[in-house]
Design a protein around this motif. Structure first.
Motif, mmCIF file in Angstrom:
data_model
loop_
_atom_site.group_PDB
_atom_site.id
_atom_site.type_symbol
_atom_site.label_atom_id
_atom_site.label_comp_id
_atom_site.label_asym_id
_atom_site.label_seq_id
_atom_site.Cartn_x
_atom_site.Cartn_y
_atom_site.Cartn_z
ATOM 1 N N VAL A 20 -5.632 -2.492 -0.265
ATOM 2 C CA VAL A 20 -5.648 -1.133 0.289
ATOM 3 C C VAL A 20 -4.572 -0.283 -0.381
ATOM 4 O O VAL A 20 -4.824 0.874 -0.753
ATOM 5 C CB VAL A 20 -5.462 -1.163 1.820
ATOM 6 C CG1 VAL A 20 -5.258 0.243 2.373
ATOM 7 C CG2 VAL A 20 -6.652 -1.833 2.499
ATOM 8 N N ARG A 23 -5.760 0.593 -3.861
ATOM 9 C CA ARG A 23 -6.903 1.513 -3.818
ATOM 10 C C ARG A 23 -6.474 2.945 -3.501
ATOM 11 O O ARG A 23 -7.016 3.902 -4.039
ATOM 12 C CB ARG A 23 -7.917 1.023 -2.789
ATOM 13 C CG ARG A 23 -9.137 1.906 -2.643
ATOM 14 C CD ARG A 23 -10.104 1.301 -1.630
ATOM 15 N NE ARG A 23 -11.232 2.139 -1.374
ATOM 16 C CZ ARG A 23 -12.344 2.187 -2.082
ATOM 17 N NH1 ARG A 23 -12.476 1.408 -3.140
ATOM 18 N NH2 ARG A 23 -13.323 2.995 -1.764
ATOM 19 N N HIS A 24 -5.494 3.088 -2.620
ATOM 20 C CA HIS A 24 -5.082 4.410 -2.158
ATOM 21 C C HIS A 24 -3.739 4.877 -2.739
ATOM 22 O O HIS A 24 -3.242 5.948 -2.352
ATOM 23 C CB HIS A 24 -5.021 4.431 -0.626
ATOM 24 C CG HIS A 24 -6.349 4.228 0.013
ATOM 25 N ND1 HIS A 24 -7.288 5.225 0.117
ATOM 26 C CD2 HIS A 24 -6.926 3.119 0.556
ATOM 27 C CE1 HIS A 24 -8.370 4.762 0.709
ATOM 28 N NE2 HIS A 24 -8.174 3.481 0.982
ATOM 29 N N HIS A 28 3.548 -0.529 -0.261
ATOM 30 C CA HIS A 28 3.191 -1.684 0.567
ATOM 31 C C HIS A 28 4.470 -2.407 0.958
ATOM 32 O O HIS A 28 5.309 -2.700 0.099
ATOM 33 C CB HIS A 28 2.268 -2.606 -0.245
ATOM 34 C CG HIS A 28 2.106 -3.973 0.326
ATOM 35 N ND1 HIS A 28 2.086 -5.090 -0.469
ATOM 36 C CD2 HIS A 28 1.945 -4.424 1.588
ATOM 37 C CE1 HIS A 28 1.910 -6.167 0.272
ATOM 38 N NE2 HIS A 28 1.840 -5.786 1.532
ATOM 39 N N VAL A 65 1.282 1.022 3.701
ATOM 40 C CA VAL A 65 0.628 -0.155 4.270
ATOM 41 C C VAL A 65 1.753 -1.136 4.584
ATOM 42 O O VAL A 65 2.551 -1.477 3.709
ATOM 43 C CB VAL A 65 -0.373 -0.804 3.291
ATOM 44 C CG1 VAL A 65 -1.020 -2.027 3.919
ATOM 45 C CG2 VAL A 65 -1.432 0.198 2.836
ATOM 46 N N ALA A 160 -10.778 -3.664 1.232
ATOM 47 C CA ALA A 160 -10.126 -2.351 1.128
ATOM 48 C C ALA A 160 -11.123 -1.217 1.334
ATOM 49 O O ALA A 160 -10.755 -0.165 1.861
ATOM 50 C CB ALA A 160 -9.438 -2.216 -0.218
ATOM 51 N N THR A 161 -12.374 -1.425 0.956
ATOM 52 C CA THR A 161 -13.365 -0.370 1.126
ATOM 53 C C THR A 161 -13.760 -0.191 2.604
ATOM 54 O O THR A 161 -14.289 0.854 2.948
ATOM 55 C CB THR A 161 -14.636 -0.664 0.294
ATOM 56 O OG1 THR A 161 -15.175 -1.932 0.685
ATOM 57 C CG2 THR A 161 -14.310 -0.660 -1.191
ATOM 58 N N LEU A 163 -11.584 0.099 4.886
ATOM 59 C CA LEU A 163 -10.484 0.876 5.467
ATOM 60 C C LEU A 163 -10.255 2.111 4.621
ATOM 61 O O LEU A 163 -9.459 2.113 3.693
ATOM 62 C CB LEU A 163 -9.218 0.007 5.513
ATOM 63 C CG LEU A 163 -9.355 -1.276 6.334
ATOM 64 C CD1 LEU A 163 -8.192 -2.199 6.088
ATOM 65 C CD2 LEU A 163 -9.493 -0.946 7.803
ATOM 66 N N THR A 164 -10.936 3.175 4.942
ATOM 67 C CA THR A 164 -10.773 4.422 4.187
ATOM 68 C C THR A 164 -10.252 5.514 5.061
ATOM 69 O O THR A 164 -10.267 5.447 6.244
ATOM 70 C CB THR A 164 -12.097 4.853 3.553
ATOM 71 O OG1 THR A 164 -13.079 4.987 4.591
ATOM 72 C CG2 THR A 164 -12.540 3.880 2.510
#
Length: 164
Positions: A20, A23-24, A28, A65, A160-161, A163-164
């Motif tokens: 995640v 991706r974003h 972290h 995150v 991860a997709t 959780l958008t």
């Protein structure tokens, strides 16, 4: 996005959090990094130092995150999150994930040192379901159930997709 992920060791927290965050483009925080003394196995830092570092991370980043099994820290971070995710895939999945876990150089000085701790880790993971400390299923369930904001519990795999 301010995503907070909790669950047992081996539940997939780190894998999901890294995916995640990547991706974003978010920072972290693996709570293990602030809980334990650097380059020492199972030597805790002071609770005050840990909480200071957690609060500083949250204040320094508009999106993030954070992941870990530390119920008291998850509970402290929860008011700042936009979503709380409780990974709860069950004992067998956690044990299997721990056996497949690649070397974590930020936690262990060598792969051999990590492997030497596996039996201890697996026993600790098994105890998750029966003990009642801040790192137990009971504590995680309380944190999750009390959280008034957006939340989800996953008994299977999340990506991860999801959780958008």
């Amino acid at each position: 996005m301010r995503l907070l992920i909790l669950g047992n060791s081996g539940s997939g927290k780190s894998t999901l959090a890294k995916a995640v965050a990547e991706r974003h483009g978010l920072p972290h925080l693996d709570l293990d990094i602030i809980v334990w003394e650097p380059e020492q196995i199972a030597v805790p830092r002071s609770p005050e130092a840990v909480r200071t570092d957690l609060d500083a991370f949250i204040a320094a980043h508009p999106g993030w995150v954070i992941e870990g099994c530390y119920g008291e820290l998850v509970e402290a971070a929860a008011p700042a999150c936009t979503e709380l995710v409780f990974l709860n895939p069950g004992l067998e999945a956690c044990l299997a994930n721990n056996r497949r876990r690649p070397w974590e150089p930020h936690k262990y000085v060598s792969a051999e040192a990590q492997d030497a701790m596996l039996d201890h880790l697996q026993r600790w993971v098994e105890g998750y379901y029966s003990r009642d400390d801040a790192w137990s299923l009971a504590a995680h369930r309380r944190v999750f159930d009390r959280h008034p904001g957006r939340k989800r519990e996953a008994t299977g795999t999340l990506s991860a997709t999801d959780l958008t």
